[in-house]
Design an enzyme around this catalytic site. Structure first.
Site, PDB file in Angstrom:
ATOM      1  N   SER A 110      -2.542  -7.870   3.294  1.00  0.00           N
ATOM      2  CA  SER A 110      -3.174  -7.778   4.682  1.00  0.00           C
ATOM      3  C   SER A 110      -3.161  -9.181   5.335  1.00  0.00           C
ATOM      4  O   SER A 110      -3.147  -9.338   6.704  1.00  0.00           O
ATOM      5  CB  SER A 110      -4.287  -6.923   4.621  1.00  0.00           C
ATOM      6  OG  SER A 110      -3.818  -5.783   4.054  1.00  0.00           O
ATOM      7  N   HIS A 127       0.873  -1.152   0.044  1.00  0.00           N
ATOM      8  CA  HIS A 127       0.009  -0.125  -0.046  1.00  0.00           C
ATOM      9  C   HIS A 127       0.887   1.219   0.111  1.00  0.00           C
ATOM     10  O   HIS A 127       0.663   2.330  -0.882  1.00  0.00           O
ATOM     11  CB  HIS A 127      -1.092   0.218   1.244  1.00  0.00           C
ATOM     12  CG  HIS A 127      -1.750  -1.192   1.419  1.00  0.00           C
ATOM     13  ND1 HIS A 127      -1.750  -2.082   2.267  1.00  0.00           N
ATOM     14  CD2 HIS A 127      -2.832  -1.072   0.637  1.00  0.00           C
ATOM     15  CE1 HIS A 127      -2.844  -2.797   2.311  1.00  0.00           C
ATOM     16  NE2 HIS A 127      -3.359  -2.382   1.033  1.00  0.00           N
TER      17      HIS A 127
END
Ligand code: PAF
Length: 295
Positions: free
Chosen positions: A188, A39
């Site tokens: 994640s 990210h």
């Protein structure tokens, strides 16, 4: 140093209107939080191309086809904000859920074609949820540019198709998958792997890269995939959902890499579903992950 957090659409619109008044170029990086280096690489790329960067954080219930998966999804807003602040991202938009889905919300953005097969076959409704929330985030932020990771390659196609079909003027920028030093694609979900699963997990990338190299050299997908699936299971994965060769430009199925292609995989390590993909370029061969994208 901290990053301003905006929770309401009214406040977001006020901020964006002021930026527009100054003639600034605005980028959005949509996320569901639990931010990792993948990210952050999108945020850095956005900062290079835009004057203002909005990172969105919304764990979108509409894209989870499994309630347990939604419940287990990591929620780490405080840590996420702390990671963004030093990069210089301008706003974290973490809307209340009623801002995204107010009472009576009844609209779905559904993209055909590229959403079918691969993850679409195993996660019914997932891409409708993605397209719906991404359309809202594009409209809410009014951004000029949007940054997405190639790790979610099918998602990228779905968002691109949606933007074209709905005449959205936002420019989509795809950024390369970021990998751990051992090759595991950052996700994640990696945080949910046990230590022994985490040790075994990188084998998936290794097998996918090896298979892609053979495809690039002209081997037929079907011949390679039987062995590759077995190798993934032997590495400790409990199920291979799919391992497929698709055309890079429209995700149509391919039997050989006769044109620029992607090898895509989804596999379960215990109760954690991991996806990965690599580019297959028949003429130029592959760039090994450890040479270019490890951090
Ligand atoms: O890739 C993600 O994290 C999500 O699918 C996205 C694009 C933020 C939409 O919720």
């Amino acid at each position: 140093m901290s990053i301003p957090i905006i929770r309401t659409l009214a406040d977001l619109r006020k901020t964006v209107a002021a930026w527009r008044h100054e003639g600034l170029r605005i980028a959005v990086v949509p996320t569901m939080g639990a931010l990792h280096e993948g990210h952050l690489s999108l945020v850095r790329a956005a900062l290079e191309r835009a004057d203002r960067v909005i990172v969105t954080l919304f764990v979108n219930p509409k894209q989870f086809n499994n309630a347990a998966d939604l419940a287990a999804y990591p929620r780490t807003e405080h840590e996420d904000a702390a990671k963004l602040a030093p990069l210089g991202a301008h706003v974290l938009y973490a809307p209340h859920s009623f801002e995204m889905y107010p009472d009576g919300f009844a609209t779905t953005v559904s993209v055909g074609g590229v959403s079918e097969g691969l993850c679409g076959a195993y996660r019914p409704g997932h891409f409708d949820g993605v397209a719906t929330v991404v359309a809202k985030l594009f409209l809410q932020t009014g951004a000029d540019l949007a940054f997405f990771g190639e790790k979610d390659f099918q998602q990228l196609h779905v968002v691109r198709r949606m933007s074209r079909d709905l005449d959205l003027t936002i420019e989509l920028i795809a950024c390369p998958t970021v990998r751990e030093e051992d090759g595991l694609a950052m996700s994640s979900r990696n945080a949910r792997l046990s230590p022994s699963q985490r040790r075994a997990a990188p084998k998936l990338a290794e097998i996918v890269f090896e298979t892609a190299e053979r495809l690039a050299a002209g081997a037929a997908a079907d011949d390679l995939f039987r062995g590759a699936r077995k190798a993934i299971l032997s590495a400790g994965y409990r199920e291979v959902e799919y391992l497929e060769l698709r055309a890079d430009d429209d995700l149509s199925p391919l039997a050989t890499a006769e044109k620029p292609a992607r090898l895509l995989v989804a596999a379960w390590m215990g109760d954690v579903r991991l996806i990965d993909n690599v580019s297959v370029r028949p003429k130029r061969g592959l760039t090994r992950f450890f040479a270019s994208t490890a951090v």
